[in-house]
Design a protein around this motif. Sequence first.
Motif, PDB file in Angstrom:
ATOM      1  N   ALA A   1      12.722  18.144  64.804  1.00 25.00           N
ATOM      2  CA  ALA A   1      11.620  18.678  63.612  1.00 25.00           C
ATOM      3  C   ALA A   1      10.261  18.063  63.945  1.00 25.00           C
ATOM      4  N   GLY A   2       9.389  19.077  63.498  1.00 22.82           N
ATOM      5  CA  GLY A   2       8.038  18.798  63.493  1.00 22.82           C
ATOM      6  C   GLY A   2       7.254  18.133  62.625  1.00 22.82           C
ATOM      7  N   ALA A   3       5.862  18.166  62.526  1.00 24.93           N
ATOM      8  CA  ALA A   3       5.019  17.749  61.419  1.00 24.93           C
ATOM      9  C   ALA A   3       5.106  18.370  60.077  1.00 24.93           C
ATOM     10  N   ASP A   4       5.744  19.600  60.105  1.00 26.04           N
ATOM     11  CA  ASP A   4       5.827  20.922  59.112  1.00 26.04           C
ATOM     12  C   ASP A   4       7.180  21.548  59.139  1.00 26.04           C
ATOM     13  N   ASP A   5       7.510  21.926  57.973  1.00 26.37           N
ATOM     14  CA  ASP A   5       8.627  22.797  58.141  1.00 26.37           C
ATOM     15  C   ASP A   5       8.630  24.110  58.939  1.00 26.37           C
ATOM     16  N   SER A   6       9.648  24.391  59.399  1.00 24.20           N
ATOM     17  CA  SER A   6       9.632  25.662  60.597  1.00 24.20           C
ATOM     18  C   SER A   6      10.596  26.631  60.022  1.00 24.20           C
TER      19      SER A   6
ATOM     20  N   TYR B   1      16.238  27.572  60.255  1.00 19.52           N
ATOM     21  CA  TYR B   1      15.258  26.765  59.313  1.00 19.52           C
ATOM     22  C   TYR B   1      15.419  25.282  59.885  1.00 19.52           C
ATOM     23  N   LEU B   2      14.241  24.502  59.969  1.00 22.20           N
ATOM     24  CA  LEU B   2      14.128  23.202  60.500  1.00 22.20           C
ATOM     25  C   LEU B   2      13.196  22.475  59.513  1.00 22.20           C
ATOM     26  N   PRO B   3      13.504  21.493  58.433  1.00 21.30           N
ATOM     27  CA  PRO B   3      12.842  20.949  57.632  1.00 21.30           C
ATOM     28  C   PRO B   3      12.230  19.828  58.489  1.00 21.30           C
ATOM     29  N   THR B   4      11.014  19.524  58.202  1.00 19.32           N
ATOM     30  CA  THR B   4      10.278  18.349  58.516  1.00 19.32           C
ATOM     31  C   THR B   4      10.934  16.866  58.535  1.00 19.32           C
ATOM     32  N   ASP B   5      10.887  16.092  59.422  1.00 16.32           N
ATOM     33  CA  ASP B   5      11.179  14.702  59.783  1.00 16.32           C
ATOM     34  C   ASP B   5      10.224  14.010  59.215  1.00 16.32           C
TER      35      ASP B   5
ATOM     36  N   ASP C   1       3.812  28.666  60.169  1.00 13.94           N
ATOM     37  CA  ASP C   1       2.776  27.837  61.122  1.00 13.94           C
ATOM     38  C   ASP C   1       3.732  26.615  61.623  1.00 13.94           C
ATOM     39  N   GLY C   2       4.527  26.128  61.080  1.00 19.28           N
ATOM     40  CA  GLY C   2       5.229  24.806  61.389  1.00 19.28           C
ATOM     41  C   GLY C   2       5.912  25.013  62.649  1.00 19.28           C
ATOM     42  N   LEU C   3       6.215  26.318  63.007  1.00 17.87           N
ATOM     43  CA  LEU C   3       6.990  26.635  64.337  1.00 17.87           C
ATOM     44  C   LEU C   3       5.826  26.616  65.249  1.00 17.87           C
ATOM     45  N   VAL C   4       4.667  27.325  65.151  1.00 16.88           N
ATOM     46  CA  VAL C   4       3.734  27.387  66.416  1.00 16.88           C
ATOM     47  C   VAL C   4       2.743  26.387  66.526  1.00 16.88           C
ATOM     48  N   GLU C   5       2.546  25.702  65.519  1.00 20.16           N
ATOM     49  CA  GLU C   5       1.339  24.666  65.381  1.00 20.16           C
ATOM     50  C   GLU C   5       1.938  23.439  65.396  1.00 20.16           C
ATOM     51  N   ALA C   6       1.007  22.499  66.094  1.00 19.87           N
ATOM     52  CA  ALA C   6       1.580  20.999  66.368  1.00 19.87           C
ATOM     53  C   ALA C   6       0.113  20.231  66.671  1.00 19.87           C
ATOM     54  N   ARG C   7       0.282  18.984  66.261  1.00 16.75           N
ATOM     55  CA  ARG C   7      -1.061  18.197  66.206  1.00 16.75           C
ATOM     56  C   ARG C   7      -1.439  18.249  67.786  1.00 16.75           C
ATOM     57  N   ASP C   8      -0.706  18.320  68.635  1.00 13.40           N
ATOM     58  CA  ASP C   8      -1.163  18.190  70.090  1.00 13.40           C
ATOM     59  C   ASP C   8      -1.219  19.865  70.706  1.00 13.40           C
ATOM     60  N   ARG C   9      -1.059  20.729  69.785  1.00  9.84           N
ATOM     61  CA  ARG C   9      -0.977  22.127  70.613  1.00  9.84           C
ATOM     62  C   ARG C   9      -1.726  22.911  69.556  1.00  9.84           C
ATOM     63  N   ASP C  10      -2.602  23.726  70.159  1.00 11.27           N
ATOM     64  CA  ASP C  10      -3.241  24.875  69.302  1.00 11.27           C
ATOM     65  C   ASP C  10      -2.369  25.993  69.171  1.00 11.27           C
ATOM     66  N   ILE C  11      -2.663  26.608  67.839  1.00 12.36           N
ATOM     67  CA  ILE C  11      -1.820  27.770  67.376  1.00 12.36           C
ATOM     68  C   ILE C  11      -1.618  28.824  68.335  1.00 12.36           C
ATOM     69  N   ASP C  12      -2.607  29.165  69.123  1.00 11.48           N
ATOM     70  CA  ASP C  12      -2.682  30.205  69.769  1.00 11.48           C
ATOM     71  C   ASP C  12      -1.644  29.814  71.109  1.00 11.48           C
ATOM     72  N   VAL C  13      -1.576  28.540  71.629  1.00 14.12           N
ATOM     73  CA  VAL C  13      -0.638  28.184  72.555  1.00 14.12           C
ATOM     74  C   VAL C  13       0.777  28.207  72.124  1.00 14.12           C
ATOM     75  N   GLY C  14       1.019  27.930  70.884  1.00 13.26           N
ATOM     76  CA  GLY C  14       2.286  28.223  70.255  1.00 13.26           C
ATOM     77  C   GLY C  14       2.649  29.559  70.305  1.00 13.26           C
ATOM     78  N   LEU C  15       1.864  30.385  69.835  1.00  8.85           N
ATOM     79  CA  LEU C  15       2.062  32.002  69.636  1.00  8.85           C
ATOM     80  C   LEU C  15       2.426  32.572  71.133  1.00  8.85           C
ATOM     81  N   GLY C  16       1.600  31.854  72.107  1.00  7.98           N
ATOM     82  CA  GLY C  16       2.084  32.356  73.499  1.00  7.98           C
ATOM     83  C   GLY C  16       3.354  31.860  74.129  1.00  7.98           C
ATOM     84  N   ILE C  17       3.943  30.976  73.822  1.00  9.69           N
ATOM     85  CA  ILE C  17       5.121  30.064  74.007  1.00  9.69           C
ATOM     86  C   ILE C  17       6.261  31.107  73.164  1.00  9.69           C
ATOM     87  N   LEU C  18       6.017  31.363  71.837  1.00  6.22           N
ATOM     88  CA  LEU C  18       6.931  32.387  70.989  1.00  6.22           C
ATOM     89  C   LEU C  18       7.226  33.675  72.069  1.00  6.22           C
ATOM     90  N   GLY C  19       5.642  34.159  72.138  1.00  4.05           N
ATOM     91  CA  GLY C  19       5.743  35.564  72.801  1.00  4.05           C
ATOM     92  C   GLY C  19       6.552  35.626  74.139  1.00  4.05           C
TER      93      GLY C  19
END
Length: 803
Positions: A653-658, A446-450, A609-627
């Motif tokens: 930490a990202g823009a949202d909790d993860s 668990y990584l809270p946002t900063d 979603d905070g784990l796979v989604e970012a301002r500079d990265r689409d959620i599908d890209v994040g899901l691909g990295i996790l996969g």
Amino acid sequence: MNAGNAAESADFRGPLDVTRAATAVLDARSLVIGWSPAAEKLLGYAPGDVIGRPVDTFLAPAPAGAAPPGPLNGSEARTARHRDGRPLRVAVTVCPLAGADGGAGPARLLVLTGLDALRRWESWQAMLHGLATQSPVGLAIYGTDLRLTWSNTAYEREVGQPLPEYLGKRADELYSAGVFVTEGYPTTLDAVMRYVLATGEPILDLHFVGEPPTDPGTDHVWSCSYYRLQDAGGTVLGLCEESFDITDRYRTQRRLNLLVEAGRRIGTTLDMTATAQEVTEVAVPAFATLVTVDLVQAVLEGDEPGPGDGAAPVLMRVASRADPRYGEAAADGPAPRPHPVSYPPGSPQYRSLSSGGLVQAEHTVVVPLRTGGTPLGVVTFTRAGHPASFDRDETVLAAELVARTSVCLDNARRFTRERRAALALQRNLLPQRLPMQSAVELAHRYLPTDARAGVGGDWFDVIALSGTRVGLVVGDVVGHGLQAAATMGRLRTTVQALARLDLAPDELLGRLDDLVGQPAADRVVPGSEDPGVDDAATGVTCLYAVYDPVSRRCTMARAGHLPPAIVDPEGGLYFPDLPAGPPLGLGGLPFESLEIELAVGSLVALFTDGLVEARDRDIDVGLGILGRVLTDHRRPLEELCDRALAALLPGGAGADDSALLLVRTRELDVRQIAGWELPAEPAAVAHARELATGQLRAWGLEELAYTTELVVSELVTNAVRHAAGPLHLRLLRDLTLLTEVSDTGHTSPHLRHSESDDEGGRGLFIIAQLVQRWGTRYAPYGKTIWTEQSFPPDYPGAPRPVG
């Protein structure tokens, strides 16, 4: 006529000069004996029309007794009569002629000009005189050799010498250290003047900084303009310089710019150390050569500042910045980390903290950081070089800079306090350690946002269910801060309570949706201050899954949440086509469950979603990295968690909790399970007792035989009486001994105190006293009543699950 034509036509001889004015020669009897062409042009009379005639032929006498209109440069205003009869206002002067004998010879010269022309000439003369003696703008004329040939009084005052003392000097001799600071132009007087002489292009409003001879040691700022001078034939005579001292205006503008810059740059974050460093970056070198910021230790830790009691509080140096040109001892940039500082009694900082006011020393201004009358710290401005002192306006500017900084620091302090409280609340509400499970192997992160918004409301949970099953939960509360953390805690507690009722995933989400969608006024605690304000729960997403290690079936449902990632034992990755369902709190739509069979050793990842989604990265890209990380599934789960965070959140930490929950599925060993199907008839009770007792002997649990016989007798008897067959009896040897009786009925028995004359109702009460836990779970085909018993202290335990 425009100004340029007027300047070209100006005649410094004046309109009454005899060489250009209308003139008439009069004899002693005031008869005209001479008439000039200019007089004919002005009045229209030819010489033959006026010679020999009296002067009042064309010039009306002054009214008797009327006061003269006043002298006009030795003349008076009169009314003349044009030959065509129209009156003309003229200026008249009369000059006696030498040698006049009083006879018919010339006695006087009459000089006339249009009164308007004389007025214009006199205004022109007054303007020139004003520019030379009264204008606040310094004027200087330089020859083509760039040596001064003339200057006005304002320029003399600025130089502090009479004109003859500096006549013939070059401008850069008078202002040797001055430079132009206007970008895009040469920086020296010599270069600017030569450019104007060479091109003829005027240059306006250049800002020149230098020390005037009358005020050495103090920089002044002038607005300077230059234009070339040339005669009617185009010959270049030199150039004119106009200069006006704008020091006060320039300093005022710089202070205003500094305040604008402070408003733009101070308070960009909610970090107190960064905010303190920002004020030093704004003030150095534009305002001071050294700036330090010291905060009260309690404030730096986010606590409420205490009221000043006259004693100096403990201070921590959090920021320092120096102008390297002056070789200050303090290092440029932020301090390595906050460290304590102390000031002796009598020092400006000590006096400022004690009095709560601004303190000015020789080269230092100390301004207290205050909010609501309580001290936050002090800011010290120090100057070296020139000018080394702060004037009154600059101390006001320092106070304004610190006042703005105080507001930003107090906001950052409040944010720090709330974030710390929210983190503590969230930390306590999240599971401190996951319970031991036979069904799955677990790891989590668990990584809270900063971010500025503060801690969010993401959560995860692992819930032990009856029958060795396990509930897996991950959720996300919209919003940040204390409210989101408190809402998360309320929902997590609710999910735990509903899960222990053995509700199906879709039914559990439906119940949770009812709670979240409940009006705020219905949820408010009596006596709260604002019953009409809703909390942050609307829009919550959640995923709930139940895994059964006996059947290896996993049933899951989601409310607006991302589906889990599943990797089979061969490394195949897929995201199950799980019906999405609306986020919790919206209501109106049902939730659907999906049941899948998982092979032993399957890897299941639940995440927010905070784990796979970012301002500079689409959620599908994040899901691909996790996969890609999860497909290397044979690694330990703890290592996979670390690798996933490193790949998806390389900067921390990202823009949202993860939140990430990894589980690897297991299967109960067949030696841990025993089950039988029985008919729904009274004879089944005795048979069930025999089967259970025999299995306990096989497992070495004879010590639990008596209690188990009572449990089986009561549960099977109830099933025979109140439900239809067939009946199912199952014993599970896991972390505890589980006894389950299933039937096709949906009526659950209730624990109650029996009265003395009741014929039944005591069995379940007795069972509840003997077992560790008991409960009921429902399925589409009926219900199951289960109990748990702890093993004897010396029992070696059950075999490890497979997987």
